[in-house]
Write an enzyme that holds these catalytic residues in place. Structure first.
Site, mmCIF file in Angstrom:
data_model
loop_
_atom_site.group_PDB
_atom_site.id
_atom_site.type_symbol
_atom_site.label_atom_id
_atom_site.label_comp_id
_atom_site.label_asym_id
_atom_site.label_seq_id
_atom_site.Cartn_x
_atom_site.Cartn_y
_atom_site.Cartn_z
ATOM 1 N N TYR A 86 -0.243 1.808 -6.791
ATOM 2 C CA TYR A 86 -0.639 2.151 -5.425
ATOM 3 C C TYR A 86 -1.736 1.206 -4.968
ATOM 4 C CZ TYR A 86 -4.927 4.535 -6.954
ATOM 5 O OH TYR A 86 -6.156 4.824 -7.478
ATOM 6 N N CYS A 87 -1.848 1.089 -3.650
ATOM 7 C CA CYS A 87 -2.911 0.297 -3.025
ATOM 8 C C CYS A 87 -3.403 1.118 -1.835
ATOM 9 C CB CYS A 87 -2.400 -1.082 -2.611
ATOM 10 S SG CYS A 87 -1.077 -1.026 -1.386
ATOM 11 N N GLN A 88 -3.973 0.480 -0.847
ATOM 12 C CA GLN A 88 -4.493 1.235 0.291
ATOM 13 C C GLN A 88 -3.375 1.754 1.189
ATOM 14 O OE1 GLN A 88 -7.650 2.021 0.284
ATOM 15 N NE2 GLN A 88 -7.622 3.174 2.173
ATOM 16 N N PHE A 115 -3.023 4.878 -0.872
ATOM 17 C CA PHE A 115 -4.169 5.760 -1.099
ATOM 18 C C PHE A 115 -4.634 6.448 0.176
ATOM 19 C CE2 PHE A 115 -8.785 6.486 -1.814
ATOM 20 C CZ PHE A 115 -8.686 7.347 -2.894
#
Length: 126
Positions: A86-88, A115
Site C-alpha cells: 500500500y501507499c498513500q 492509506f
C-alpha cells in the site's frame, strides 16, 4: 501541424497510461479494506511510501520499504509468501507490484485507495 503533433503526443500519453493501468490490474489484485485485513496477517505487509509518510502513520504491522528503495532492498522480501502493498493513494503500490512481478514475485495484492482510505488500526512514530 503543431496541433496535430500535440494531439499525437497526447494520444500516446493516454495510451501509455491505459496500458500501465491494465498491466497493473493484471499483476496485482486490488483489495478492499475488508479483503486486505482478511489476508495481510499471513503475508508480508509493505508500505511503499517515503519514511516521513510512514512515520506520520501506517497500518499496524507494516514494514516500510519505499518505492525509491525497493530495487535495492528486494532481498528483504520472500518470493514464497504473498506481498500486500500500500501507499498513500494506490499509484506507487501499483508501480511496486509491477517491479516485483518483473523480479518473479507472483502473489501480489494492493490496497484499493491506499492509506488515505484506511480506517483500521494505525501506528504513528511519536
Amino acid at each position: 501541424m503543431t496541433l496535430y503533433i500535440l494531439l499525437v503526443i497526447l494520444a500516446a500519453i493516454i495510451a501509455y497510461s491505459i496500458f500501465n493501468w491494465v498491466s497493473q490490474r493484471r499483476i496485482a489484485k486490488t483489495l478492499s479494506q475488508e479483503e486486505f485485513v482478511a489476508g495481510y496477517r499471513k503475508a508480508q505487509l509493505i508500505d511503499v511510501r517515503e519514511p516521513n509518510e510512514f512515520d506520520a502513520g501506517h497500518i499496524l504491522g507494516a514494514r516500510n520499504i519505499p518505492l525509491s528503495q525497493l530495487k535495492t532492498r528486494l532481498k528483504e522480501l520472500r518470493q514464497d509468501k504473498p506481498v500486500y502493498l500500500y501507499c498513500q493513494s494506490g499509484l506507487r503500490s501499483g508501480r511496486a507490484a509491477q517491479m516485483l512481478h518483473r523480479k518473479g514475485y507472483k502473489e501480489l495484492y494492493h490496497l484499493k485507495g491506499g492509506f488515505k482510505q484506511w480506517s483500521g488500526k494505525i501506528k504513528t512514530k511519536s
